[in-house]
Design a protein around this motif. Structure first.
Motif, PDB file in Angstrom:
ATOM      1  N   HIS A  82      35.032  45.042  36.446  1.00  0.00           N
ATOM      2  CA  HIS A  82      35.349  44.099  37.503  1.00  0.00           C
ATOM      3  C   HIS A  82      36.864  43.955  37.640  1.00  0.00           C
ATOM      4  O   HIS A  82      37.606  44.290  36.727  1.00  0.00           O
ATOM      5  CB  HIS A  82      34.723  42.745  37.182  1.00  0.00           C
ATOM      6  CG  HIS A  82      33.296  42.854  36.764  1.00  0.00           C
ATOM      7  ND1 HIS A  82      32.267  42.907  37.655  1.00  0.00           N
ATOM      8  CD2 HIS A  82      32.731  42.962  35.529  1.00  0.00           C
ATOM      9  CE1 HIS A  82      31.114  43.031  37.012  1.00  0.00           C
ATOM     10  NE2 HIS A  82      31.379  43.069  35.718  1.00  0.00           N
ATOM     11  N   VAL A 108      33.100  38.278  45.676  1.00  0.00           N
ATOM     12  CA  VAL A 108      32.136  38.850  46.610  1.00  0.00           C
ATOM     13  C   VAL A 108      30.829  38.067  46.499  1.00  0.00           C
ATOM     14  O   VAL A 108      30.533  37.460  45.473  1.00  0.00           O
ATOM     15  CB  VAL A 108      31.895  40.354  46.343  1.00  0.00           C
ATOM     16  CG1 VAL A 108      33.175  41.144  46.512  1.00  0.00           C
ATOM     17  CG2 VAL A 108      31.293  40.599  44.972  1.00  0.00           C
ATOM     18  N   PRO A 112      34.630  41.382  42.317  1.00  0.00           N
ATOM     19  CA  PRO A 112      34.242  42.727  42.759  1.00  0.00           C
ATOM     20  C   PRO A 112      34.054  43.618  41.529  1.00  0.00           C
ATOM     21  O   PRO A 112      34.845  43.551  40.585  1.00  0.00           O
ATOM     22  CB  PRO A 112      35.434  43.201  43.588  1.00  0.00           C
ATOM     23  CG  PRO A 112      36.248  41.993  43.878  1.00  0.00           C
ATOM     24  CD  PRO A 112      35.935  40.981  42.823  1.00  0.00           C
ATOM     25  N   GLU A 136      33.707  47.727  47.898  1.00  0.00           N
ATOM     26  CA  GLU A 136      33.357  46.362  48.270  1.00  0.00           C
ATOM     27  C   GLU A 136      34.416  45.674  49.119  1.00  0.00           C
ATOM     28  O   GLU A 136      34.091  44.802  49.920  1.00  0.00           O
ATOM     29  CB  GLU A 136      33.072  45.537  47.007  1.00  0.00           C
ATOM     30  CG  GLU A 136      31.855  46.041  46.257  1.00  0.00           C
ATOM     31  CD  GLU A 136      31.631  45.359  44.921  1.00  0.00           C
ATOM     32  OE1 GLU A 136      32.343  44.383  44.598  1.00  0.00           O
ATOM     33  OE2 GLU A 136      30.737  45.813  44.186  1.00  0.00           O
ATOM     34  N   THR A 137      35.701  46.053  48.939  1.00  0.00           N
ATOM     35  CA  THR A 137      36.774  45.302  49.604  1.00  0.00           C
ATOM     36  C   THR A 137      37.720  46.157  50.448  1.00  0.00           C
ATOM     37  O   THR A 137      38.479  45.619  51.239  1.00  0.00           O
ATOM     38  CB  THR A 137      37.640  44.560  48.571  1.00  0.00           C
ATOM     39  OG1 THR A 137      38.392  45.520  47.811  1.00  0.00           O
ATOM     40  CG2 THR A 137      36.788  43.707  47.638  1.00  0.00           C
ATOM     41  N   PRO A 184      32.222  45.404  54.148  1.00  0.00           N
ATOM     42  CA  PRO A 184      31.605  45.643  52.834  1.00  0.00           C
ATOM     43  C   PRO A 184      30.254  46.344  52.967  1.00  0.00           C
ATOM     44  O   PRO A 184      29.628  46.302  54.039  1.00  0.00           O
ATOM     45  CB  PRO A 184      31.446  44.246  52.247  1.00  0.00           C
ATOM     46  CG  PRO A 184      31.761  43.279  53.306  1.00  0.00           C
ATOM     47  CD  PRO A 184      32.323  44.011  54.473  1.00  0.00           C
ATOM     48  N   LEU A 212      32.995  38.531  51.724  1.00  0.00           N
ATOM     49  CA  LEU A 212      34.060  38.324  50.745  1.00  0.00           C
ATOM     50  C   LEU A 212      34.593  36.905  50.890  1.00  0.00           C
ATOM     51  O   LEU A 212      34.616  36.357  51.990  1.00  0.00           O
ATOM     52  CB  LEU A 212      35.193  39.330  50.989  1.00  0.00           C
ATOM     53  CG  LEU A 212      34.792  40.801  51.084  1.00  0.00           C
ATOM     54  CD1 LEU A 212      36.004  41.655  51.435  1.00  0.00           C
ATOM     55  CD2 LEU A 212      34.150  41.271  49.806  1.00  0.00           C
TER      56      LEU A 212
END
Length: 168
Positions: free
Chosen positions: A18, A37, A48, A69-70, A116, A123
């Motif tokens: 993470h 997230v 994340p 994810e970002t 995402p 987010l």
């Protein structure tokens, strides 16, 4: 001369990777917020990240999840905290939180335009004062510990077979 002996059937363990990413609030208050997230399959917000794939280097697993994810691509080489979960209610796991650092305005702009994956609802930027309400107890402790390590300049360099991971 010593010989390395490997177990014929090594134990299975899940590892999670993470990233702690911070930014100053845009209102000029200089308060910091952490990027979290909202996964569709778990309660509460999380940092994340996710599991490493077979033979994937740990920091590259964190970087892959962060980018997916970002949309952020950050150099990750310092571990802020390690969180061990015994095999009681959940599978045994070892979760590492890497220092993503403070976002620049340009990086924050990239984040605003990222879509995402479907497994992530959205987010969120959460100030430290709102962490307890936004996360589950175990994630709250993990984020708090990582944030505290970041504030105090603490952390462990990530080594791969004794060699520091290069920046970049």
């Amino acid at each position: 001369m010593s010989t390395t002996r490997l177990a014929t059937k090594p134990p299975t363990r899940r590892s999670g990777h993470h990233t702690l990413v911070l930014r100053e609030d845009p209102d000029g208050s200089h308060d910091l917020s952490v990027l979290l997230v909202e996964p569709i399959d778990t309660d509460g917000l999380t940092l994340p990240g996710g599991p490493a794939e077979q033979d994937e280097l740990p920091h590259l697993a964190a970087r892959r999840h962060l980018e997916t994810e970002t949309g952020l691509v950050l150099p990750l080489r310092t571990i802020l905290t390690i969180d061990y979960t015994p095999a009681t209610d959940l599978p045994e796991s070892l979760d590492l939180v890497y220092a993503g650092g403070m976002l620049t305005p340009r990086q924050a702009h990239t984040l605003r335009h990222h879509q995402p994956p479907q497994r992530i609802r959205t987010l969120h930027w959460i100030p430290r004062s709102g962490l307890r309400d936004a996360t589950t107890t175990d994630h709250y402790r993990r984020v708090e510990d990582a944030w505290d390590a970041w504030e105090h300049g603490a952390g462990l360099p990530l080594l791969i077979q004794g060699t520091p991971v290069p920046i970049g």
